[in-house]
Design a protein around this motif. Structure first.
Motif, PDB file in Angstrom:
ATOM      1  N   LEU A 139       0.812  -1.219   0.000  1.00  0.00           N
ATOM      2  CA  LEU A 139       0.000   0.000   0.000  1.00  0.00           C
ATOM      3  C   LEU A 139       0.850   1.276   0.000  1.00  0.00           C
ATOM      4  CD1 LEU A 139      -2.816  -0.986   2.539  1.00  0.00           C
ATOM      5  CD2 LEU A 139      -2.882  -1.063   0.050  1.00  0.00           C
ATOM      6  N   GLY A 140       2.157   1.140  -0.008  1.00  0.00           N
ATOM      7  CA  GLY A 140       3.032   2.307  -0.042  1.00  0.00           C
ATOM      8  C   GLY A 140       3.006   3.131   1.227  1.00  0.00           C
ATOM      9  N   ARG A 141       2.856   2.477   2.381  1.00  0.00           N
ATOM     10  CA  ARG A 141       2.721   3.209   3.646  1.00  0.00           C
ATOM     11  C   ARG A 141       3.929   3.066   4.563  1.00  0.00           C
ATOM     12  NH1 ARG A 141      -3.441   1.531   5.469  1.00  0.00           N
ATOM     13  NH2 ARG A 141      -4.536   2.354   3.641  1.00  0.00           N
ATOM     14  N   VAL A 142       5.026   2.538   4.055  1.00  0.00           N
ATOM     15  CA  VAL A 142       6.183   2.311   4.913  1.00  0.00           C
ATOM     16  C   VAL A 142       6.680   3.618   5.529  1.00  0.00           C
ATOM     17  CG1 VAL A 142       8.571   1.482   4.960  1.00  0.00           C
ATOM     18  CG2 VAL A 142       6.847   0.242   3.653  1.00  0.00           C
ATOM     19  N   PRO A 395      -0.827  18.808   7.591  1.00  0.00           N
ATOM     20  CA  PRO A 395      -0.071  19.110   6.377  1.00  0.00           C
ATOM     21  C   PRO A 395       1.035  18.110   6.090  1.00  0.00           C
ATOM     22  CG  PRO A 395      -0.426  21.097   7.678  1.00  0.00           C
ATOM     23  CD  PRO A 395      -0.918  19.953   8.502  1.00  0.00           C
ATOM     24  N   SER A 396       1.605  17.551   7.153  1.00  0.00           N
ATOM     25  CA  SER A 396       2.726  16.626   6.953  1.00  0.00           C
ATOM     26  C   SER A 396       2.277  15.288   6.390  1.00  0.00           C
ATOM     27  CB  SER A 396       3.476  16.397   8.264  1.00  0.00           C
ATOM     28  OG  SER A 396       2.592  15.870   9.226  1.00  0.00           O
ATOM     29  N   GLU A 397       0.969  14.970   6.542  1.00  0.00           N
ATOM     30  CA  GLU A 397       0.463  13.699   6.013  1.00  0.00           C
ATOM     31  C   GLU A 397      -0.110  13.975   4.630  1.00  0.00           C
ATOM     32  OE1 GLU A 397      -1.697  11.125   8.500  1.00  0.00           O
ATOM     33  OE2 GLU A 397      -0.849  11.996  10.310  1.00  0.00           O
ATOM     34  N   THR A 398       0.684  13.892   3.641  1.00  0.00           N
ATOM     35  CA  THR A 398       0.342  14.331   2.304  1.00  0.00           C
ATOM     36  C   THR A 398      -0.241  13.202   1.490  1.00  0.00           C
ATOM     37  OG1 THR A 398       2.545  13.805   1.526  1.00  0.00           O
ATOM     38  CG2 THR A 398       2.192  16.040   2.385  1.00  0.00           C
ATOM     39  N   ARG A 399      -0.497  13.546   0.246  1.00  0.00           N
ATOM     40  CA  ARG A 399      -1.113  12.571  -0.636  1.00  0.00           C
ATOM     41  C   ARG A 399      -0.230  11.351  -0.836  1.00  0.00           C
ATOM     42  NH1 ARG A 399      -2.785  15.197  -6.125  1.00  0.00           N
ATOM     43  NH2 ARG A 399      -3.768  16.566  -4.576  1.00  0.00           N
ATOM     44  N   ALA A 400       1.054  11.484  -0.583  1.00  0.00           N
ATOM     45  CA  ALA A 400       1.979  10.352  -0.750  1.00  0.00           C
ATOM     46  C   ALA A 400       1.675   9.235   0.215  1.00  0.00           C
ATOM     47  CB  ALA A 400       3.415  10.818  -0.550  1.00  0.00           C
ATOM     48  N   GLN A 401       0.913   9.563   1.298  1.00  0.00           N
ATOM     49  CA  GLN A 401       0.614   8.542   2.289  1.00  0.00           C
ATOM     50  C   GLN A 401      -0.666   7.788   1.953  1.00  0.00           C
ATOM     51  OE1 GLN A 401       0.461  11.117   5.689  1.00  0.00           O
ATOM     52  NE2 GLN A 401       2.460  10.427   6.387  1.00  0.00           N
ATOM     53  N   GLU A 402      -1.395   8.230   0.971  1.00  0.00           N
ATOM     54  CA  GLU A 402      -2.642   7.558   0.629  1.00  0.00           C
ATOM     55  C   GLU A 402      -2.360   6.188   0.032  1.00  0.00           C
ATOM     56  OE1 GLU A 402      -4.750  10.277   2.353  1.00  0.00           O
ATOM     57  OE2 GLU A 402      -5.697   8.644   1.240  1.00  0.00           O
ATOM     58  N   PRO A 403      -3.282   5.248   0.190  1.00  0.00           N
ATOM     59  CA  PRO A 403      -3.064   3.914  -0.373  1.00  0.00           C
ATOM     60  C   PRO A 403      -2.834   3.955  -1.871  1.00  0.00           C
ATOM     61  CG  PRO A 403      -4.931   3.927   1.122  1.00  0.00           C
ATOM     62  CD  PRO A 403      -4.550   5.354   0.913  1.00  0.00           C
ATOM     63  N   VAL A 404      -1.945   3.114  -2.298  1.00  0.00           N
ATOM     64  CA  VAL A 404      -1.680   3.011  -3.734  1.00  0.00           C
ATOM     65  C   VAL A 404      -2.829   2.277  -4.388  1.00  0.00           C
ATOM     66  CG1 VAL A 404      -0.106   2.086  -5.468  1.00  0.00           C
ATOM     67  CG2 VAL A 404       0.802   3.022  -3.327  1.00  0.00           C
ATOM     68  N   SER A 405      -3.378   2.849  -5.417  1.00  0.00           N
ATOM     69  CA  SER A 405      -4.518   2.210  -6.097  1.00  0.00           C
ATOM     70  C   SER A 405      -4.035   1.044  -6.920  1.00  0.00           C
ATOM     71  CB  SER A 405      -5.229   3.238  -6.981  1.00  0.00           C
ATOM     72  OG  SER A 405      -4.336   3.760  -7.935  1.00  0.00           O
ATOM     73  N   ASP A 406      -4.923   0.097  -7.074  1.00  0.00           N
ATOM     74  CA  ASP A 406      -4.563  -1.085  -7.872  1.00  0.00           C
ATOM     75  C   ASP A 406      -4.481  -0.720  -9.343  1.00  0.00           C
ATOM     76  OD1 ASP A 406      -4.459  -2.685  -5.678  1.00  0.00           O
ATOM     77  OD2 ASP A 406      -6.597  -3.202  -5.795  1.00  0.00           O
TER      78      ASP A 406
END
Length: 406
Positions: A139-142, A395-406
């Motif tokens: 999910l790209g959350r590391v 603000p520090s929790e940006t879109r990069a933290q969102e789950p990676v879509s399939d």
């Protein structure tokens, strides 16, 4: 002739596990439920019962448990463990209370007795580090802010295993209060001694084990681990705990090299372990316990989500991160089966094995789904009930933290 049948059966098992693993990887979910189902198919009452290779599979299963705990120990240094204990022990206590008690209560309600209650408490308590680590990567959350909180909870559970497993081992062996107390004292003494040695002399131990030759490093680490695991089991402590402590004692280049070399062996023998557990579960015994397993899975999925939410809130993580932390912790897997396997081998309660199998199957499948969808579902429900409530990310929790879509 016997050896030929053994090779044919064991080769068929490994080939089938490889194909199941590829199938699971293709659809991005854990192969553990497929390995358990394979064991059910090859066991008594299954589609194709094994004969000649069962004893060999049993030995492979023991090695699988040892390697699982060794690799887990290699992930942490002794100083990391000490700092995690100091900083996050309240989260560990909440985790134990919310997730162990439902399992103990379920065993008592089913009339299984106090020993089975202690075992089932461990089954429902411990999350699957392997499944959760894979899900976080997928999910790209590391790199997310809540990920250290998740890892802290997992580390505390792993540490608790060093105390819990000797207790369970003594209980299922029918040891009395005095013998059980002695076993626990030995386990705590050995664990404390190893942690002290790892903190003070970790570099010396790692330098002794380390080698530029991969073959020598593999042989020394594997031989040392199995030797210590055997001595630990002889002392009624637990082979798994011995392997875990060996992993903690190694650090630096020795730990990194051992991790790389042993990862394929761990995957092979861990898969065999899950098959072995399935071999000892009659498929016909699962339907009668399916409803209790489902109820227990629903309850403990909710309690794990609550655990992660509370721990992330305590660490100052925003609402989105709290829900992600809770959803990520739901999966149970390898260690739940290890704990249940102790009781199954000792013949504590015939229905405990089938219930644990069904329970793990449900939560291994549900875990990746809760990790992905708990946050959006929770926020959707919150907005529906209180549309004006501010649930925005920091603000520090940006879109990069969102789950990676399939």
């Amino acid at each position: 002739m016997h050896s030929a049948v053994l090779l044919i059966e064991f080769g068929s098992i490994i080939l089938a596990l490889g194909l199941l693993g590829r199938f699971a990887a293709r659809f991005r979910f854990s192969p553990i439920p497929l390995y358990l189902l394979a064991g059910l198919a090859f066991g008594e009452g299954g589609l194709l019962p094994l004969g000649a290779s069962e004893e060999f599979v049993a030995t492979g299963a023991e090695i699988g448990v040892i390697l699982l705990l060794l690799m887990l120990g290699l992930e942490y240094t002794a100083s990391d463990l000490v700092s995690n204990l100091k900083a996050h022990y309240p989260a560990g206590l909440v985790d134990c209370a919310l997730n162990a008690l439902p399992g103990a209560a379920a065993a008592l309600l089913l009339g299984w007795g106090p020993v089975a209650a202690v075992v089932l408490a461990g089954v429902t308590w411990i999350s699957s580090s392997g499944v959760i680590a894979k899900v976080l990567g997928d999910l790209g959350r590391v790199g997310n802010r809540e990920t250290p909180v998740i890892l802290s909870v997992l580390v505390l559970e792993d540490l608790a295993m060093a105390v819990y497993l000797p207790i369970v081992t003594a209980l299922v062996a029918g040891a009395g209060l005095a013998a059980g107390s002695l076993t626990l004292a030995i386990a705590l003494g050995v664990a404390g001694l190893v942690l002290f040695a790892a903190v003070r002399y970790g570099r010396v131990i790692s330098r002794f084990v380390s080698s530029d030759d991969p073959e020598k490093l593999l042989l020394v680490v594997l031989g040392l681990t199995i030797l210590v695991a055997g001595v630990a089991q002889q002392l009624q402590v637990s082979a798994a705990v011995g392997a875990f402590l060996v992993g903690i004692a190694l650090s630096g280049e020795a730990a990194e090299g051992a991790h790389t070399l042993l990862s394929p062996l761990r995957d092979l023998f861990a898969a065999i372990f899950f098959v072995f557990f399935g071999l000892h579960t009659d498929p016909a015994s699962i339907p009668p316990v399916l409803l209790p397993a489902l109820a227990l899975a629903v309850v403990t999925a909710a309690t794990k989500i609550a655990t992660g939410y509370w721990a992330a809130r305590r660490a100052g993580i925003s609402v989105r991160g709290r829900w992600r932390a809770g959803g990520a912790l739901v999966a149970r897997g390898e260690f739940s089966i290890v704990i249940a396997g102790l009781a199954v081998t000792a013949g504590i309660e015939p229905s405990l094995g089938p219930l644990a199998t069904a329970y793990v199957l449900l939560l291994v499948v549900l875990g990746p789904l809760t990790a992905r969808y708990t946050e959006p579902l929770a926020l959707w429900w919150t907005r529906r009930r209180t549309p004006r409530e501010d649930v925005a990310e920091r603000p520090s929790e940006t879109r990069a933290q969102e789950p990676v879509s399939d």
